[in-house]
Write a protein that holds these residues in place. Structure first.
Motif, short mmCIF file in Angstrom:
data_model
loop_
_atom_site.label_atom_id
_atom_site.label_comp_id
_atom_site.label_asym_id
_atom_site.label_seq_id
_atom_site.Cartn_x
_atom_site.Cartn_y
_atom_site.Cartn_z
N ARG A 7 -5.91 -5.55 -2.32
CA ARG A 7 -6.79 -4.39 -2.28
C ARG A 7 -8.26 -4.80 -2.30
NH1 ARG A 7 -6.09 -1.96 -7.17
NH2 ARG A 7 -7.97 -3.03 -7.80
N HIS A 27 -9.16 2.80 -6.19
CA HIS A 27 -7.78 2.54 -5.79
C HIS A 27 -7.32 3.44 -4.65
CE1 HIS A 27 -8.17 1.29 -10.02
NE2 HIS A 27 -7.34 0.33 -9.69
N PHE A 87 -2.72 0.55 -4.74
CA PHE A 87 -3.64 0.89 -3.66
C PHE A 87 -2.99 2.01 -2.85
CE2 PHE A 87 -5.68 -0.69 0.52
CZ PHE A 87 -6.79 0.09 0.30
N VAL A 125 0.86 -1.18 0.00
CA VAL A 125 0.00 0.00 0.00
C VAL A 125 0.90 1.23 0.00
CG1 VAL A 125 -0.15 0.02 2.53
CG2 VAL A 125 -1.97 1.10 1.19
#
Lengths: 290, 395
Positions: B312, B122, B107, B84
């Motif tokens: 995600r 996203h 993400f 992330v």
């Protein structure tokens, strides 16, 4: 008296814009206009003056003295820089772009690392005054007076003193001046130092009105170059009329359509002037006089 | 055998990419974001990590430069393969990197207050948005000071869209706009703006000025003796102007923020104490620092509820349940599944003559309702777009 407000308001805008342009450009007019060094670190010299001024003012020095010290400190820094870097590049003007750009990055990022992202402010002195229905900051009038005073002092220095004659001789034909016994390398150093000191003074003068951050120089540099390019190579015949002309355009456009229009007007005016007068306003005046 | 493989996998750290400006124009407001993420990460690691896995930070200095955001966003997603990314301060930098996140199917968390409207599967947004900051601030100020409103705003997407929100809310509340001026980002001289405001005589001035150059306005307005009550969504909470500027240049300023250092309750005080113990030289803990800190905990909550998955889509499926909440320093906050924006406690901070902060009012649990109400529903489809009140999603 709405008309009086409008007229006086406009004159004040004009004076304010004019003072800003002249003070921004004064140091650069010496370094770039006279000496031909394309100094992209001009904004950082201004930042340096502002930082020294604010630091001293917070330690209790009177503001005028603090500004003077800011100017002297920046001038000294300018002389050191000239000795170390700039003097090797007088024959290579385009290389000064790269060198001074590098210096500007080092100074602004160095200030960020050493002094942090912001310095706390000092407040604007002298209070405000009501004229008609509007109120104005008295310090802004002081800035206008300072701009006029600085131009006058420069005129006297370069036209009526021995140093001024030597400086102009050195910059116009360096080898001839040298042959006549002038210590040209000293003259170059001092002239560059004077340009830097003027930038430092500008920083000190504007410090009480602005937020102090390491990148604050970038707020001056565009206006400075624009004024010097429009003014041409002569400091007095160029910078002063360029400041007046561009100040008038900027004040008129800003009053009419707001800040964005003022910026656009400034740049359009510059494009027109350098299209018609490639050597700037002083080029025109000197050609007619010659 | 499968157990051993699983254990080896579990020992691998979860990688968090951090793209924030640690130098350049925005560093003042964004160094705290990096520190907030570091503080939360250290706390989580000390407590055993997320689902048995430690957190590892991959931090890049984006230098307040939009092209750096694009370059580093590719690098963290493609080369560093982070799970992330926590990225970005200005709306311009967010819009610079967002297409890359979409394109590389990444993400990202945007931990920043902004002008609102991003509807993108996203992205998770943990900062406050206009419907949270303006729909509280402006009616309150109009009731207290009067209905004539003047706006000065930075001339780019943040200022333009925020000013549109102000205009709409003023109209809804029966007020009038007596002026509006957009100011280019580098402008630092404000004499003409100050005169225009004096001539228009507003009851309230909404200031949406951004960056160091524009913040020179306050000192210049104070020097010209302009004392109109000011409202803002960005001052104080981001760049702690009340600490940096000499009083009284910011006096009579009202700001809605989801958290600042002065918030006076036990949980908030504990957070401030932990922070100063770890970063003793930090001058101020701003709103975005808290948004970044709580974002790491929000991510932890999602991963734990997804049984340790960092994919995600698994995490979004958890968010879609609508009850993903964490206890932040500001109070309980929850992620809205339709917009993937967050609910907030909104504090009304008032700056006094000596630049001390008081809180005349607190609104709890203000939801980011606008995107969902105009038709952004990320549980159904993903338009990857930014909407504004004047250009809402097509019906």
């Amino acid at each position: 008296m709405p008309n009086f407000d409008a007229v006086f308001g406009f004159l004040y805008q004009f004076g304010d814009a004019c003072a800003f342009l002249v003070l921004c450009a004064s140091g650069l007019a010496v370094i770039f206009g006279m000496m031909g060094v394309i100094n992209l670190a001009h904004g950082e010299f201004i930042m340096c003056g502002a930082y020294v001024t604010v630091t001293l003012a917070k330690l209790g020095a009177p503001l005028a003295l603090a500004i003077l010290c800011g100017a002297l400190a920046t001038g000294a820094a300018g002389i050191v820089l000239e000795r170390l870097v700039i003097r090797h590049l007088y024959q290579r003007p385009l290389d000064t772009v790269v060198a001074t750009w590098g210096i500007s990055l080092i100074i602004s990022q160095g200030a960020l690392i050493l002094l942090g992202p912001s310095l706390s402010d000092i407040s604007t002195p002298l209070g405000s005054v009501d004229i008609g229905n509007l109120s104005y900051s008295v310090y802004r009038f002081a800035l206008m007076a300072a701009a006029a005073g600085l131009l006058l002092a420069l005129y006297l220095l370069f036209n009526l003193t021995r140093f001024g004659v030597l400086a102009r001789a050195t910059i116009q034909v360096p080898h001839m001046a040298e042959a006549l016994g002038v210590n040209t390398s000293l003259i170059y150093s001092l002239t560059f130092g004077i340009g830097a000191a003027l930038a430092g003074a500008t920083g000190g003068l504007y410090a009480p009105t602005m937020t102090l951050v390491p990148t604050m120089g970038s707020q001056f540099i565009m206006e400075a170059f624009v004024t010097v390019v429009v003014g041409g190579s002569d400091v007095f015949l160029g910078t002063a009329p360029a400041g007046v002309t561009l100040g008038l355009v900027k004040a008129a456009m800003t009053t009419w359509q707001g800040q964005l229009a003022g910026q656009i007007g400034l740049l359009v005016a510059v494009i027109i002037v350098i299209r018609i007068l490639p050597r700037g306003i002083s080029g025109l005046i000197l050609r007619e006089r010659a | 055998m499968t157990f051993a493989a699983g254990a080896a996998h579990a020992a691998e750290p979860i990688k968090l990419g951090v793209l924030e400006d640690q130098s350049g124009d925005f560093a003042l407001a964004t160094i705290g974001k990096v520190h907030g993420i570091q503080l939360a990460t250290d706390e989580i690691n000390a407590a055993g990590g997320i689902a048995g896995r430690k957190l590892e930070l991959v931090i890049y200095d984006t230098q307040s430069d939009n092209t750096r955001f694009q370059e580093f966003m590719r690098r963290v997603l493609q080369r560093d393969k982070v799970d992330v990314v926590f990225a970005g301060f200005s709306s311009a930098s967010r819009e610079a990197y967002r297409p890359i996140v979409d394109q590389l199917n990444g993400f990202a968390f945007y931990n920043n207050q902004y002008e609102g409207g991003v509807c993108d599967a996203h992205m998770m947004v943990t900062g406050a948005v206009p419907e949270q900051q303006f729909s509280t601030l402006i009616p309150w100020m109009m009731e207290k000071f009067g209905k004539r409103v003047y706006t000065i705003a930075a001339d780019y997407n943040f200022g333009q869209i925020s000013a549109e929100w102000v205009r709409n809310i003023v109209k809804e509340q029966g007020g009038t706009m007596v002026g509006e001026e957009f100011i280019p980002l580098g402008v630092s001289q404000f004499s003409s703006t100050i005169q225009n405001i004096q001539k228009a005589k507003p009851d309230i001035l909404i200031t949406l000025l951004v960056g160091a150059a524009q913040s020179s306005y306050y000192e210049q307005a104070a020097a010209a003796n302009l004392h109109v009550p000011m409202g803002s969504s960005v001052n104080v909470g981001q760049a702690y102007e009340h600490k940096r500027f000499k009083p009284p240049s910011l006096a009579n300023m009202y700001v809605t923020t989801n958290w600042i250092e002065e918030v006076d309750d036990p949980k908030s005080k504990e957070f401030v104490a932990k922070w100063h113990a770890k970063f003793p030289n930090e001058p101020y803990i701003n709103q975005e620092a808290e948004n970044s800190y709580l974002a790491v905990y929000m991510y932890k909550e999602m991963v734990e509820r997804a049984n340790g998955s960092t994919k995600r889509d698994d995490l979004r499926a958890i968010v879609a349940k609508g009850d993903v909440c964490v206890d932040a320093p500001e109070g309980k906050v929850c992620m809205d599944p339709k917009s993937q924006h967050m609910s907030h406690t909104i504090y009304l901070a008032k700056v006094g003559d000596d630049h001390s902060i008081t809180f005349p009012k607190v609104w709890t649990d203000i939801k980011p309702y606008w995107l969902g109400s105009v038709g952004c529903d990320l549980t159904q489809k993903n338009p990857n777009a930014q909407y504004t009140p004047s250009s809402p999603p097509p019906k």
